[in-house]
Motif scaffolding. Sequence first.
Motif, PDB file in Angstrom:
ATOM      1  N   SER A  43       0.835  -1.204   0.000  1.00  0.00           N
ATOM      2  CA  SER A  43       0.000   0.000   0.000  1.00  0.00           C
ATOM      3  C   SER A  43       0.868   1.251   0.000  1.00  0.00           C
ATOM      4  O   SER A  43       1.843   1.345   0.756  1.00  0.00           O
TER       5      SER A  43
ATOM      6  N   LYS B   7     -13.225  -1.004  -5.769  1.00  0.00           N
ATOM      7  CA  LYS B   7     -14.324  -1.958  -5.495  1.00  0.00           C
ATOM      8  C   LYS B   7     -15.652  -1.221  -5.357  1.00  0.00           C
ATOM      9  O   LYS B   7     -15.780  -0.307  -4.533  1.00  0.00           O
ATOM     10  N   THR B   9     -19.747  -1.730  -4.686  1.00  0.00           N
ATOM     11  CA  THR B   9     -20.883  -2.562  -4.281  1.00  0.00           C
ATOM     12  C   THR B   9     -22.126  -1.829  -4.746  1.00  0.00           C
ATOM     13  O   THR B   9     -22.400  -0.708  -4.293  1.00  0.00           O
ATOM     14  N   THR B  51     -15.308  -5.122  -9.191  1.00  0.00           N
ATOM     15  CA  THR B  51     -14.022  -4.510  -8.846  1.00  0.00           C
ATOM     16  C   THR B  51     -13.170  -4.343 -10.095  1.00  0.00           C
ATOM     17  O   THR B  51     -13.047  -5.267 -10.896  1.00  0.00           O
ATOM     18  N   HIS B  82     -24.561   3.154  -6.198  1.00  0.00           N
ATOM     19  CA  HIS B  82     -23.775   2.615  -5.089  1.00  0.00           C
ATOM     20  C   HIS B  82     -24.669   2.136  -3.944  1.00  0.00           C
ATOM     21  O   HIS B  82     -25.524   2.887  -3.469  1.00  0.00           O
ATOM     22  N   VAL B  87     -14.546   1.430  -2.493  1.00  0.00           N
ATOM     23  CA  VAL B  87     -13.267   1.259  -1.793  1.00  0.00           C
ATOM     24  C   VAL B  87     -12.157   1.372  -2.828  1.00  0.00           C
ATOM     25  O   VAL B  87     -12.141   0.627  -3.817  1.00  0.00           O
ATOM     26  N   GLU B  89      -8.001   1.444  -3.294  1.00  0.00           N
ATOM     27  CA  GLU B  89      -6.702   1.194  -2.661  1.00  0.00           C
ATOM     28  C   GLU B  89      -5.614   1.366  -3.726  1.00  0.00           C
ATOM     29  O   GLU B  89      -5.785   0.922  -4.861  1.00  0.00           O
TER      30      GLU B  89
END
Lengths: 95, 95
Positions: A43, B7, B9, B51, B82, B87, B89
Amino acid sequence: MYQIYAKFTVKDDSTDEVLAVLGELIDETRREPGNISYQLFQSTGDPTILTVFEQWKDQEAIDAHNASAHFNKALTALEPYHAAPPVIEVYTLVR
Amino acid sequence: MYQIYAKFTVKDDSTDEVLAVLGELIDETRREPGNISYQLFQSTGDPTILTVFEQWKDQEAIDAHNASAHFNKALTALEPYHAAPPVIEVYTLVR
């Protein structure tokens, strides 16, 4: 084609040990016939987050990997270093 | 080399709409010179989890993508769908 996301949050002082375990696992796994790619990333915001991004040909390849000696050896070797439970996500390719 | 994990959802009845938005975004993004790969996957356990796994040459490529018209158009188009906050990263390659 399958994608696996395996996220490890490790204890502060254990990054070197974890990288050594994962390094050995990477070498062995890339030799598996059903593995497409197997890459370790860190990360940018938190160096204790180490995530393996894996691509596999099919479910049989994943099953063979999960049953392999090198995978199970690495799982055991990593046990002392987790600061949080690993997060494992499995995906299939849309496009 | 950078990896981004994005990601989403999405609401139960919106998968088709989201796939249409992401499909257009994928086509445009793969044409960007600093993009290495940009692939959309669906969770094997939950079809509402979509994702995007992205690989980029460098930070400049990510900055250009984030500033692009097609990226910002897609962000806006996804807003109604949504079911949870996205998310995101960001990682750098270890090996």
